[in-house]
Motif scaffolding. Structure first.
Motif, PDB file in Angstrom:
ATOM      1  N   PRO A   1      -8.932  -2.411  -2.726  1.00 40.31           N
ATOM      2  CA  PRO A   1      -8.499  -2.636  -1.396  1.00 40.31           C
ATOM      3  C   PRO A   1      -9.731  -3.918  -0.664  1.00 40.31           C
ATOM      4  CG  PRO A   1      -9.734  -0.758  -1.809  1.00 40.31           C
ATOM      5  CD  PRO A   1      -9.495  -0.944  -3.258  1.00 40.31           C
TER       6      PRO A   1
ATOM      7  N   GLU B   1      -7.848   4.982   1.591  1.00 38.51           N
ATOM      8  CA  GLU B   1      -8.768   3.966   1.316  1.00 38.51           C
ATOM      9  C   GLU B   1      -9.760   3.658   2.521  1.00 38.51           C
ATOM     10  OE1 GLU B   1      -7.441   1.998  -2.932  1.00 38.51           O
ATOM     11  OE2 GLU B   1      -6.498   1.191  -0.897  1.00 38.51           O
TER      12      GLU B   1
ATOM     13  N   CYS C   1       0.763  -1.214   0.057  1.00 36.15           N
ATOM     14  CA  CYS C   1      -0.126  -0.004   0.067  1.00 36.15           C
ATOM     15  C   CYS C   1       1.022   1.349  -0.013  1.00 36.15           C
ATOM     16  CB  CYS C   1      -0.811   0.070   1.148  1.00 36.15           C
ATOM     17  SG  CYS C   1      -2.198  -1.382   1.220  1.00 36.15           S
TER      18      CYS C   1
ATOM     19  N   GLN D   1      -6.349  -4.677   4.570  1.00 35.07           N
ATOM     20  CA  GLN D   1      -5.257  -4.611   3.553  1.00 35.07           C
ATOM     21  C   GLN D   1      -5.779  -3.301   2.458  1.00 35.07           C
ATOM     22  OE1 GLN D   1      -5.695  -9.301   2.574  1.00 35.07           O
ATOM     23  NE2 GLN D   1      -3.345  -8.625   2.567  1.00 35.07           N
ATOM     24  N   ALA D   2      -5.484  -2.339   3.080  1.00 34.71           N
ATOM     25  CA  ALA D   2      -5.964  -1.158   2.232  1.00 34.71           C
ATOM     26  C   ALA D   2      -5.107   0.050   2.369  1.00 34.71           C
ATOM     27  CB  ALA D   2      -7.524  -0.667   2.230  1.00 34.71           C
ATOM     28  N   SER D   3      -4.889   1.039   1.515  1.00 29.02           N
ATOM     29  CA  SER D   3      -4.074   2.200   2.096  1.00 29.02           C
ATOM     30  C   SER D   3      -4.916   3.186   3.158  1.00 29.02           C
ATOM     31  CB  SER D   3      -3.836   3.048   0.828  1.00 29.02           C
ATOM     32  OG  SER D   3      -5.056   3.623   0.442  1.00 29.02           O
TER      33      SER D   3
ATOM     34  N   LYS E   1      -3.313   3.924  -2.440  1.00 31.50           N
ATOM     35  CA  LYS E   1      -3.699   3.095  -3.399  1.00 31.50           C
ATOM     36  C   LYS E   1      -3.126   1.518  -2.775  1.00 31.50           C
ATOM     37  CE  LYS E   1      -3.356   5.857  -7.653  1.00 31.50           C
ATOM     38  NZ  LYS E   1      -2.845   6.952  -6.757  1.00 31.50           N
ATOM     39  N   THR E   2      -3.594   0.403  -3.368  1.00 38.56           N
ATOM     40  CA  THR E   2      -3.395  -0.891  -2.925  1.00 38.56           C
ATOM     41  C   THR E   2      -2.895  -1.580  -4.249  1.00 38.56           C
ATOM     42  OG1 THR E   2      -5.092  -0.701  -1.112  1.00 38.56           O
ATOM     43  CG2 THR E   2      -4.240  -2.900  -1.799  1.00 38.56           C
TER      44      THR E   2
END
Length: 333
Positions: free
Chosen positions: A73, A118, A15, A113-115, A19-20
């Protein structure tokens, strides 16, 4: 800065701030050499005097690299974590005795599991609010209770739905519920603006109508469509108009049954994985029109991907009574 996120049983993602990316190892036939103090051809050309051959020590090599591919994401887990312990209000005994984990922003950054951007955007989407430093989602009945307080006040004061004064709402409803909760519900169901130094909210018709529909549909397995539409319109605040297109991704209509029916089907309750999502949808209904299925798969579209390309990959099309419909490419158990 970049960060790799994922628990032990998850496929790692990388990340950035907003963005991912999926990360995979890719082999290369061109071996990569690591040379300390290495100069590029551009740097050598700039210094014409040093045209001697230099013997360098190779510190290491690699014949593979990490390949990044922008991905959606993985935000399903965010709602799941927050729904472990929804907020039922300041007077809830359950909230005072609950031993379920609560989550700060840092906790969510380490688990989702994401920025960061996000995750923060998704917290807004699910109408989460910070209570004592922890992110919480309101329990649905408590949320409807708060919304009902606000809409009844608007009705009794004969305010236009486009100009609801924050200060008066807090003064009138403060004795009933915490002021932060009143403001949160206004932020969730309205647009904040300032006029002549005063803070006002314009209530969002679609969002209020949608929440009212969910409240009605939660209490029935299936609802006669025409009866539902009548009750729904009577249940929303005066001046608001209900429309079936407000229910995209929330409820599904069965126009083939007699009488026509409607039932609750929320997109956020469906699996996050593409194939699992389609399996789930085709187990609910064997054949779908593109109009019906689109709200339930739109969020699966990756960057520059269309609903049409998703359907081509995961479904088979055919004609039924002159209408194009889609069914599963594989048998559904």
């Amino acid at each position: 800065s970049l960060v790799i996120r994922g628990e032990k049983d998850e496929q790692a993602v990388l990340c950035s701030k907003d963005k991912t990316y999926d990360i995979k190892i890719a082999d290369t036939s061109n071996m990569l050499l690591f040379i300390p103090g290495c100069k590029t051809p551009e740097e050598l050309n700039a210094d014409q005097a040093s045209c001697n051959i230099i013997y360098s020590q190779i510190a290491g090599f690699s014949n593979n690299y990490w390949e990044l591919r922008r991905c959606r994401p993985k935000l399903k887990k965010l709602r799941k974590l927050l729904m472990e312990d929804p907020y039922e209000g300041p007077y809830s005994r359950k909230d005072q005795t609950s031993t379920v984990s609560k989550y700060t922003t840092e906790d969510l950054l380490s688990l989702i599991q994401a920025s960061e951007e996000e995750i923060l955007h998704q917290l807004q989407v699910v109408d989460a609010c910070k209570i004592e430093g922890y992110w919480r989602i309101l329990e649905f009945d408590y949320e409807m209770k708060l919304l009902n307080h606000v809409t009844q006040l608007i009705d009794s004061e004969s305010w236009p739905l486009s100009k609801v004064p924050l200060r008066t709402c807090l003064e009138e409803l403060g004795p009933l519920e915490p002021k932060e909760m009143i403001e949160h519900i206004l932020l969730s169901y309205g647009r904040k603006y300032i006029d002549d130094g005063e803070v006002y909210f314009e209530m969002c018709e679609d969002k209020v109508c949608r929440a009212t529909a969910e409240m009605l549909l939660r209490n029935a397995v299936k609802f006669n469509l025409s009866e539902f539409q009548e009750v729904w319109q009577q249940s929303v605040p005066e001046g608001m108009t209900t429309r079936l297109d407000q229910l995209k991704g929330l409820a599904l209509m069965d126009k083939n049954s007699r009488p026509e029916t409607i039932f609750l089907l929320k997109v956020e309750d469906l699996p996050e994985d593409n194939q699992e999502r389609f399996n789930s949808l085709f187990s609910i209904r064997e054949k779908w029109t593109e109009v019906d299925i689109t709200p339930y798969i739109q969020d699966l579209c990756a960057e520059k991907q269309t609903v049409g390309s998703l359907l081509t990959k995961y479904a088979r099309s055919s004609m039924l009574n002159g209408i194009k419909v889609y069914n599963s490419r594989r048998p559904i158990s």
